[in-house]
Scaffold this active site. Structure first.
Site, PDB file in Angstrom:
ATOM      1  N   ARG A 122       0.848  -1.187   0.000  1.00 41.35           N
ATOM      2  CA  ARG A 122       0.000   0.000   0.000  1.00 41.35           C
ATOM      3  C   ARG A 122       0.886   1.241   0.000  1.00 41.35           C
ATOM      4  O   ARG A 122       1.653   1.456   0.929  1.00 41.35           O
ATOM      5  CB  ARG A 122      -0.922  -0.008   1.217  1.00 41.35           C
ATOM      6  CG  ARG A 122      -2.010  -1.073   1.108  1.00 41.35           C
ATOM      7  CD  ARG A 122      -2.711  -1.287   2.433  1.00 41.35           C
ATOM      8  NE  ARG A 122      -3.879  -2.154   2.278  1.00 41.35           N
ATOM      9  CZ  ARG A 122      -3.832  -3.477   2.170  1.00 41.35           C
ATOM     10  NH1 ARG A 122      -2.664  -4.090   2.203  1.00 41.35           N
ATOM     11  NH2 ARG A 122      -4.931  -4.190   2.023  1.00 41.35           N
ATOM     12  N   HIS A 154     -10.080   0.000  -0.577  1.00 41.87           N
ATOM     13  CA  HIS A 154     -10.013  -0.120  -2.039  1.00 41.87           C
ATOM     14  C   HIS A 154     -11.387  -0.457  -2.616  1.00 41.87           C
ATOM     15  O   HIS A 154     -12.117  -1.269  -2.048  1.00 41.87           O
ATOM     16  CB  HIS A 154      -9.039  -1.221  -2.460  1.00 41.87           C
ATOM     17  CG  HIS A 154      -7.609  -0.925  -2.194  1.00 41.87           C
ATOM     18  ND1 HIS A 154      -7.023  -1.124  -0.957  1.00 41.87           N
ATOM     19  CD2 HIS A 154      -6.625  -0.450  -3.011  1.00 41.87           C
ATOM     20  CE1 HIS A 154      -5.738  -0.796  -1.025  1.00 41.87           C
ATOM     21  NE2 HIS A 154      -5.471  -0.381  -2.254  1.00 41.87           N
ATOM     22  N   ASN A 175      -9.410   5.546  -6.245  1.00 42.38           N
ATOM     23  CA  ASN A 175      -9.918   4.184  -6.062  1.00 42.38           C
ATOM     24  C   ASN A 175     -10.137   3.847  -4.587  1.00 42.38           C
ATOM     25  O   ASN A 175     -10.465   2.715  -4.254  1.00 42.38           O
ATOM     26  CB  ASN A 175      -8.933   3.175  -6.685  1.00 42.38           C
ATOM     27  CG  ASN A 175      -9.400   1.739  -6.593  1.00 42.38           C
ATOM     28  OD1 ASN A 175     -10.523   1.424  -6.958  1.00 42.38           O
ATOM     29  ND2 ASN A 175      -8.540   0.854  -6.087  1.00 42.38           N
ATOM     30  N   ASN A 184     -14.576  -3.051   6.198  1.00 43.38           N
ATOM     31  CA  ASN A 184     -13.442  -3.281   5.313  1.00 43.38           C
ATOM     32  C   ASN A 184     -12.695  -4.564   5.653  1.00 43.38           C
ATOM     33  O   ASN A 184     -12.271  -5.308   4.759  1.00 43.38           O
ATOM     34  CB  ASN A 184     -12.490  -2.081   5.380  1.00 43.38           C
ATOM     35  CG  ASN A 184     -11.339  -2.211   4.411  1.00 43.38           C
ATOM     36  OD1 ASN A 184     -11.524  -2.483   3.231  1.00 43.38           O
ATOM     37  ND2 ASN A 184     -10.135  -2.016   4.912  1.00 43.38           N
ATOM     38  N   GLU A 192     -14.367 -10.256  -1.365  1.00 46.48           N
ATOM     39  CA  GLU A 192     -13.260 -10.117  -2.307  1.00 46.48           C
ATOM     40  C   GLU A 192     -12.512 -11.441  -2.465  1.00 46.48           C
ATOM     41  O   GLU A 192     -12.080 -11.790  -3.571  1.00 46.48           O
ATOM     42  CB  GLU A 192     -12.306  -9.020  -1.837  1.00 46.48           C
ATOM     43  CG  GLU A 192     -12.873  -7.617  -1.958  1.00 46.48           C
ATOM     44  CD  GLU A 192     -11.932  -6.556  -1.430  1.00 46.48           C
ATOM     45  OE1 GLU A 192     -12.132  -5.370  -1.765  1.00 46.48           O
ATOM     46  OE2 GLU A 192     -10.990  -6.898  -0.675  1.00 46.48           O
TER      47      GLU A 192
END
Length: 308
Positions: A122, A154, A175, A184, A192
Site C-alpha cells: 500500500r 479499495h 480508487n 473493510n 473479495e
C-alpha cells in the site's frame, strides 16, 4: 483558490454540455456515420402518425458507446456530466468532483489477473490524471482512523491484481474511500476473497461503488469539501464462453456493518442497486434478459460460492 475551482467547474460543465449537444445535433444529420471513432448515438425523438396527426414523442437521452474490456454489456450509466471517466489497464472508473470519490469502479478478473507472485504494498498517491481539486491527497486521511474508525478502503482491490504489473494503480486515492474498519476488514474482504477464487476458473466482471444516502461525519484532516459514503454496493457477474451472463449477484453493505456480519445478509438484486444509486447496469442486453438478471437475487448461487 475557491474562485479558481468554481471557474474550472463552470468551464468543465460548459464543455461537457457543448460536446453532448454537438453529438446530438450532428448524429441526426448523419455527419458521424462514416467516422469510426464517433459514438453510436440513439435517436432522441420518435414520430408517430395517428388519425392523420403527427405526434413527436421524446424518448430516453442518447448514450454513447464506450468500448472497454472492463464493461459487461454496458458501462454503469447515469453519472453527472461533470464526472471524469478514467480507463486503465486494470480498471475503469467514473470519479465525482463533488464527493471526491468514484461513483463506480468496474474491473475484469481471470486467472492471469489474480494469480501471481508480485509483491504488492500500500503506497497511497493522488490520482495523477485528476486535477488537485478533483481528488484527495494522502494527508486528507490524517486522523480518520482515530476519529471515524475508517480504513483506506479499495474499490478495485489490491489483492486481485497480483498477476499484473499495474497493481500499484489500485493505490491511487481515486480508487479509495474512507470505509469503516469493521466493514473493510470483515465481510467486504471476505467477498473479495470469494471473487478471487471464482476468477481462478472463470472470467468475472465486477462493478462496485459507494452510496450517499445520509450525511456522514467528514474526515477531520481533509482540507477540501468531500462526502463520506454511507454504504457500498458490489455486482459480480460471471461470463460464459460466448461472453454472455452465466451467473451473477448483487450485494449492499451499510457503513455500520458489523465485522462478523454474514455475507448472506447482504445479498440483494441489481434492480435494488439501480434504485439506490440511480445507475443503469447491463443496458446493452436485450430487455427480457436484462430484466430477468436484474430482478433475481440468485441467493442459491451465492451460497454455492461461499461453500467453494
Amino acid at each position: 483558490m475557491a474562485r479558481r475551482r468554481n471557474l474550472r467547474r463552470r468551464i468543465k460543465r460548459t464543455v461537457a454540455l457543448t460536446i453532448f449537444l454537438t453529438i446530438a445535433i450532428f448524429s441526426g444529420t448523419g455527419y458521424f456515420a462514416d467516422t469510426p471513432w464517433s459514438p453510436a448515438v440513439r435517436a432522441t425523438t420518435d414520430t408517430v402518425v395517428s388519425s392523420g396527426e403527427t405526434i413527436v414523442r421524446e424518448i430516453a437521452p442518447a448514450r454513447p458507446e464506450i468500448h472497454c474490456k472492463h464493461f459487461f454489456h454496458g458501462y454503469p450509466a447515469g453519472t453527472p456530466a461533470t464526472n471524469d471517466l478514467i480507463i486503465r489497464d486494470i480498471y475503469a472508473m467514473s470519479t465525482n468532483d463533488d464527493t471526491k470519490f468514484a461513483d463506480w469502479v468496474a474491473y475484469r478478473l481471470d486467472r492471469a489477473t489474480v494469480y501471481g507472485n508480485v509483491k504488492t504494498q500500500r503506497n497511497w498517491k493522488p490520482d495523477p490524471w485528476l486535477d488537485p481539486d478533483e481528488t484527495l491527497e494522502p494527508d486528507d486521511y490524517r486522523g480518520a482512523f482515530a476519529e471515524l474508525h475508517t480504513d483506506r478502503g479499495h474499490q478495485a482491490p489490491l489483492a486481485a491484481f497480483k498477476g499484473t504489473p499495474y497493481w500499484e494503480e489500485t493505490n491511487y486515492l481515486s480508487n479509495i474511500t474512507p470505509q469503516r474498519s469493521d466493514l473493510n476488514q470483515g465481510v467486504w474482504v471476505e467477498l473479495e476473497g470469494y471473487v478471487r477464487d471464482l476468477a481462478l476458473s472463470n472470467t468475472v466482471y465486477i462493478m462496485t461503488g459507494p452510496v450517499f444516502e445520509r450525511e456522514m461525519p467528514s474526515m477531520p484532516g481533509a482540507d477540501e469539501p468531500h462526502r463520506v459514503p454511507s454504504g457500498y454496493w458490489k455486482i459480480v457477474c460471471v461470463a460464459n464462453d460466448k461472453g454472455m451472463p452465466q451467473q451473477g449477484a448483487a450485494f449492499f453493505f451499510d457503513q455500520e456493518t458489523p465485522r462478523n456480519s454474514p455475507l448472506s445478509d447482504h445479498v440483494t438484486t441489481i434492480d435494488e442497486i439501480e434504485q439506490r444509486t440511480g445507475l443503469d447496469f447491463l443496458w446493452e442486453l436485450d430487455d427480457p434478459m436484462e430484466d430477468a438478471i436484474e430482478r433475481d437475487a440468485n441467493a442459491d448461487w451465492v451460497k454455492n460460492l461461499m461453500a467453494g
